[in-house]
Design an enzyme around this catalytic site. Structure first.
Site, PDB file in Angstrom:
ATOM      1  N   CYS B  35       0.817  -1.215   0.000  1.00  0.00           N
ATOM      2  CA  CYS B  35       0.000   0.000   0.000  1.00  0.00           C
ATOM      3  C   CYS B  35       0.842   1.253   0.000  1.00  0.00           C
ATOM      4  O   CYS B  35       0.334   2.360   0.023  1.00  0.00           O
ATOM      5  CB  CYS B  35      -1.017  -0.007   1.128  1.00  0.00           C
ATOM      6  SG  CYS B  35      -0.362   0.466   2.719  1.00  0.00           S
ATOM      7  N   ASP B  37       3.346   2.638   2.106  1.00  0.00           N
ATOM      8  CA  ASP B  37       4.042   3.270   3.227  1.00  0.00           C
ATOM      9  C   ASP B  37       4.414   2.209   4.266  1.00  0.00           C
ATOM     10  O   ASP B  37       3.582   1.382   4.640  1.00  0.00           O
ATOM     11  CB  ASP B  37       3.153   4.317   3.913  1.00  0.00           C
ATOM     12  CG  ASP B  37       2.910   5.545   3.039  1.00  0.00           C
ATOM     13  OD1 ASP B  37       3.880   6.088   2.498  1.00  0.00           O
ATOM     14  OD2 ASP B  37       1.738   5.941   2.901  1.00  0.00           O
ATOM     15  N   CYS B  60       5.531   8.551   1.749  1.00  0.00           N
ATOM     16  CA  CYS B  60       5.369   9.878   1.161  1.00  0.00           C
ATOM     17  C   CYS B  60       5.686  10.969   2.173  1.00  0.00           C
ATOM     18  O   CYS B  60       6.023  10.699   3.318  1.00  0.00           O
ATOM     19  CB  CYS B  60       3.935  10.013   0.682  1.00  0.00           C
ATOM     20  SG  CYS B  60       2.744   9.868   2.009  1.00  0.00           S
ATOM     21  N   CYS B 104      -2.057   7.921   5.477  1.00  0.00           N
ATOM     22  CA  CYS B 104      -0.615   7.727   5.623  1.00  0.00           C
ATOM     23  C   CYS B 104      -0.166   8.104   7.034  1.00  0.00           C
ATOM     24  O   CYS B 104       0.768   7.517   7.581  1.00  0.00           O
ATOM     25  CB  CYS B 104       0.170   8.578   4.624  1.00  0.00           C
ATOM     26  SG  CYS B 104      -0.486   8.554   2.962  1.00  0.00           S
TER      27      CYS B 104
HETATM   28 ZN    ZN Z   1       1.468   8.085   1.929  1.00  0.00          ZN
END
Ligand code: ZN
Ligand code: PLP
Lengths: 395, 151
Positions: B35, B37, B60, B104
């Protein structure tokens, strides 16, 4: 330093196109549908633009319809062919796994309406086999839709062979040529396509304007109802400044194509060679059968959005197919389709060069990208696991 | 206008407490490469206090900034306080995140809990599973973001 290396996303408008745009706004503001002089002068510009674009594509002017861009053109081509096919009991559509969402989401919609959608594979090199298209066509097939050049990895598809096959079998053929027009020669007679989509902002024209080419006799139904513009196939007062500027940008791109291609070929080779020196990296898609401006890489153990943001801090504009940049959980469908596993696909970087890029730009990219990859890897638990042997390298 | 707030960018550009702790008392890893992360949190504990915290993140800007901020918020805190750290508190401390980036940042909360849970398990300290809801249900979070725009 500021380096724009995201030309596949969009381009800066060319000065000659901007000039035409402004001039058209100021001098040809009449409505092309009006009978008076101002309207008829505008109409002349409209038809002149149509003729110029038709001539570049080797089409007839009446086969050129102006749209709001590539997405609209893709939607209209596919829906027109699909609904015409359905009337004859043909409800199967062939396409590829690497099409733009303007195509894929339209196909999804048709699937929900009962059409059978077959997405052909493209292999590691990111190129569909014409043979596979040939074998998949049957009596139920209404349409084949295969892009000319892919927007993420730049790979060129064998559209001339596919066009030939479709013509032979009497199946309609659409090609999304948004990334190709203005960059490589595109001739609708050679491709033998029934529909073609293009978009001005990918070759130095304005955003929000494009073309659907529909061969004479190919079914075409309007997405937008309301007026007699574009022979009733696309209602709405034409965006004349944008249309005229698109034509100017296309003419200029074609005129410079030889020089631009030579430059981009050189820059691309240098950039690919340089980036391949980064350990555990790999070029996405076939090395030679691709647009000259496109360099797409995966770097293992390195997440793409972080890469982009650090590059942005260095003045470099690029893009990535990681999940986090798209806001979805999955990385790019194109990278998955060429066999990149999720872990690797998240670490992708797309650089798309254009005519204003220079050798010095590539030197700068080759200085900064390895640094930034190393930085992102320096605090990546995935990279640590790879380095310390708890995880196997894929690249 | 940029995608992230100044605060997020500050933590992204200069992540605090980056790295690993060789002789950590607890380690928690959450997320997965599928996914996009992965976050790994290392903790040192003395007398019920988090004396040191370090992290590594594959992810990210939102994931990196949230892990950095989370380590700052819990370092020096008693375990009981650290366990109360929420995704919401981290996000607020960062001056907000774009809605589609919230999932995230959830990883930061999960990673802290996972590291503390590991510490409890290693030392056979009884714990209340209620307090570890987030670490134990990691991956069951709402991941309903739409496809982004493609260019
Ligand atoms: Zn992310
Ligand atoms: C291959 C391809 N098709 C379609 C589109 C959509 O074009 P537009 O942005 O003009 O709607 C794009 C650009 O994003 C593209 O790259």
């Amino acid at each position: 330093m500021f380096i724009y290396a995201d030309h596949a996303a969009t381009t800066k408008i060319l000065p000659c196109a901007l000039e035409v745009y402004n001039k058209t706004c100021e001098e040809f503001y009449g409505n092309p549908s009006s009978l008076h002089t101002a309207g008829q002068r505008a109409k002349e510009i409209l038809e002149k633009s149509r003729e110029e674009i038709a001539s570049i594509l080797n089409a007839a002017p009446r086969e050129i319809y102006f749209t709001s861009g590539g997405s609209e053109a893709d939607n209209q081509a596919i829906l027109s062919a699909a609904y015409a096919g359905a009337k004859k009991g043909k409800k199967k559509i062939l396409s590829t796994a690497i099409e733009h969402h303007a195509v894929l989401h339209t196909l999804d919609k048709l699937k929900r309406e009962g059409f059978e959608i077959v997405l052909l594979p493209v292999g590691h090199e990111g190129i569909v086999k014409a043979e596979d298209v040939k074998n998949a066509i049957d009596d139920e097939t209404a349409l084949v839709s295969v892009m000319l050049a892919n927007n993420e990895i730049g790979t060129l598809q064998p559209v001339e062979e596919i066009g030939e096959i479709c013509r032979e079998k009497g199946v309609l053929f659409h090609t999304d040529a948004v990334q190709a027009v203005g960059h490589i020669p595109v001739d609708v007679q050679k491709i033998k396509c029934d529909y073609l989509a293009l978009s001005a902002h990918k070759f130095g024209g304005p955003k929000g304007v494009g073309v659907i080419y529909a061969r004479k006799g190919a079914p075409l139904s309007p997405l937008i109802e309301g007026g007699a513009q574009e022979k009733g196939k696309r209602a709405g007062t034409e965006d004349l400044p944008a249309i005229a500027a698109m034509s100017a940008a296309l003419k200029a791109s074609i005129a410079d194509m030889g020089a631009t291609s030579a430059l981009l070929k050189r820059l691309q080779a240098k950039l690919i060679d340089g980036l391949e020196r980064i350990p555990h990296s790999s070029l996405n898609g076939d090395r030679t059968r691709r647009l000259f401006g496109n360099v797409s890489f995966c770097f293992e153990g390195c997440e793409g959005e972080a890469l982009l943001l650090y590059l942005d801090d260095e003045g470099i504009c690029a893009s990535s197919g990681s999940a986090c940049t798209s806001g979805s959980l999955d990385p790019s469908h194109v990278l998955l389709a060429i066999g990149r596993v999720h872990d690797v696909a998240h670490g992708s970087l797309r650089l798309t060069l254009g005519p204003e890029n220079t050798e010095a730009d590539v030197d700068y990219l080759l200085e900064k990208i390895p640094e930034v990859v190393e930085k992102v890897r320096s605090f990546s638990p995935v990279w640590r696991d790879l380095k310390e042997g708890r995880r196997q390298y894929i690249l | 206008m940029s995608l992230y707030s100044e605060k997020v960018m500050d933590h992204f550009r200069h992540p605090r407490n980056v790295g690993i702790i060789e002789d950590a008392d607890g380690v928690g890893e959450v997320g997965n490469a599928k996914c996009g992360d992965i976050m790994k949190m290392y903790i040192k504990v003395k007398d019920g206090i988090l004396t040191d915290v370090k992290f590594e993140t594959f992810g990210c800007g939102s994931a990196i900034a949230s892990s950095s901020m989370a380590t700052e918020m819990i370092k020096g805190q008693p375990l009981s306080e650290a366990l109360k750290l929420t995704n919401k508190a981290v996000t607020e401390a960062l001056g907000g995140l774009p809605a589609y980036k919230l999932h995230c940042s959830v990883l930061a909360e999960q990673a802290v809990q996972a590291a503390i849970l590991d510490y409890y398990k290693r030392n056979n300290i009884p714990y209340d599973p209620e307090e570890f809801k987030c670490a134990l249900c990691a991956h069951e979070h709402d991941h309903t973001a739409d496809d982004g725009d493609e260019t």
